[in-house]
Design a protein around this motif. Structure first.
Motif, PDB file in Angstrom:
ATOM      1  N   HIS A   1     -36.927 -33.958  88.087  1.00  0.00           N
ATOM      2  CA  HIS A   1     -37.054 -33.559  86.672  1.00  0.00           C
ATOM      3  C   HIS A   1     -36.347 -34.565  85.766  1.00  0.00           C
TER       4      HIS A   1
ATOM      5  N   HIS B   1     -42.537 -26.615  76.601  1.00  0.00           N
ATOM      6  CA  HIS B   1     -41.139 -26.189  76.670  1.00  0.00           C
ATOM      7  C   HIS B   1     -40.941 -24.977  75.746  1.00  0.00           C
TER       8      HIS B   1
ATOM      9  N   GLU C   1     -42.468 -28.032  81.623  1.00  0.00           N
ATOM     10  CA  GLU C   1     -41.597 -26.926  81.799  1.00  0.00           C
ATOM     11  C   GLU C   1     -41.888 -25.839  80.768  1.00  0.00           C
TER      12      GLU C   1
ATOM     13  N   HIS D   1     -37.955 -23.371  82.861  1.00  0.00           N
ATOM     14  CA  HIS D   1     -36.715 -23.569  82.103  1.00  0.00           C
ATOM     15  C   HIS D   1     -36.226 -22.186  81.693  1.00  0.00           C
TER      16      HIS D   1
ATOM     17  N   HIS E   1     -35.481 -24.791  87.123  1.00  0.00           N
ATOM     18  CA  HIS E   1     -34.852 -26.108  87.021  1.00  0.00           C
ATOM     19  C   HIS E   1     -33.553 -26.036  86.230  1.00  0.00           C
TER      20      HIS E   1
ATOM     21  N   ASP F   1     -32.658 -34.223  84.718  1.00  0.00           N
ATOM     22  CA  ASP F   1     -32.995 -33.763  83.369  1.00  0.00           C
ATOM     23  C   ASP F   1     -32.604 -34.844  82.361  1.00  0.00           C
TER      24      ASP F   1
HETATM   25 ZN   LIG Z   1     -35.356 -27.546  80.802  1.00  0.00          ZN
END
Ligand SMILES: [Zn+2]
Ligand SMILES: [Zn+2]
Length: 258
Positions: free
Chosen positions: A6, A63, A92, A128, A154, A204
């Protein structure tokens, strides 16, 4: 060999030296990187990067911060976009109640649409979730009852209960540099307890630089620091953690060439 499951290589932080970022990751033994989508509307930017490097793949999704902007996205639209050979995951998507971005209703709608697309395609969903343990667990349970799907929670920062619930539903848990921070004792206790076949490492990046790089721009090469702390936490060698998390990655992200 390690994998950064990620990262966000399309973020402006990396625009100046993307070649350098990728070659430093390769030199550090990072065999694959998945650059994760935050807006379906920007998929072309991610594809341009994934097409440029053999070892970089991408996902497609919205997201939770952008849930209002892409509200009403249909599973079929997501499914169609996964046809590209370099799109290996959805997300995500999920719930984020920490920031005031994206209404909870739009986040939940988006989350469920992404789960439906994951279920149909068999591709993993990158979830997420932040400060939303209860709602996340409830949605996961309700959706799992409709039919199984594959996913990773994640950048895990939730509680023990949600982690164990996710594992019981067949999901994976991803750890970032947060695991290396001094005050993350609770998170390390959770990481120590999970079954070895359900754990992943990630950066990330450009956010959340681990340990000694804290406060600096993060990059995929630094996933090694996360793996080191995960190994220590679980009382195994770095080699063992590298092997296990890479094996888990290729099992979950099965569209990525091994
Ligand atoms: Zn995230
Ligand atoms: Zn991310």
């Amino acid at each position: 060999m390690l994998v950064d499951s990620h990262c966000h290589l399309d973020f402006p932080d990396f625009a100046e030296d993307l070649d350098g970022i990728v070659s430093r990751a390769r030199a550090a033994g990072i065999a694959r990187m998945v650059t994760i989508s935050t807006r379906v509307g920007r998929l072309q930017d991610l594809l341009a990067i994934a097409e440029r490097y053999d070892d970089v793949y991408c996902s497609v999704g919205t997201h939770p911060h952008h849930a209002d902007e892409e509200d009403g996205i249909a599973p079929d639209e997501l499914i169609a976009l996964t046809q590209h050979s370099k799109v290996v995951a959805l997300g995500e998507a999920g719930l984020d109640y920490f920031y005031d971005n994206g209404s909870p209703e739009a986040q939940a709608r988006g989350f469920r649409a992404h789960i439906a697309a994951a279920r149909t395609t068999g591709l993993p969903l990158v979830i997420h979730t932040r400060e939303a343990d209860e709602d996340c667990a409830r949605i996961l349970e309700e959706e799992a009852a409709k039919g199984s799907f594959r996913a990773v929670l994640h950048c895990y920062t939730g509680g023990r209960e949600l982690a164990l619930k996710a594992v019981s539903l067949g999901l994976y848990i991803g750890f970032t540099g947060i695991l290396t921070f001094k005050k993350s004792e609770t998170l390390r206790a959770i990481a120590a307890e999970l079954p070895p076949d359900r754990i992943l490492v990630e950066t990330d990046s450009p956010y959340l630089a681990p340990g000694k790089f804290r406060g600096k721009r993060n990059e995929p090469a630094y996933v090694v620091e996360v793996a080191k702390v995960l190994a220590e936490t679980r009382g195994v060698s770095l080699d063992e953690i590298s092997r296990q998390t890479s094996e888990n990655f290729f099992r979950l992200f099965s569209k990525v060439k091994a």
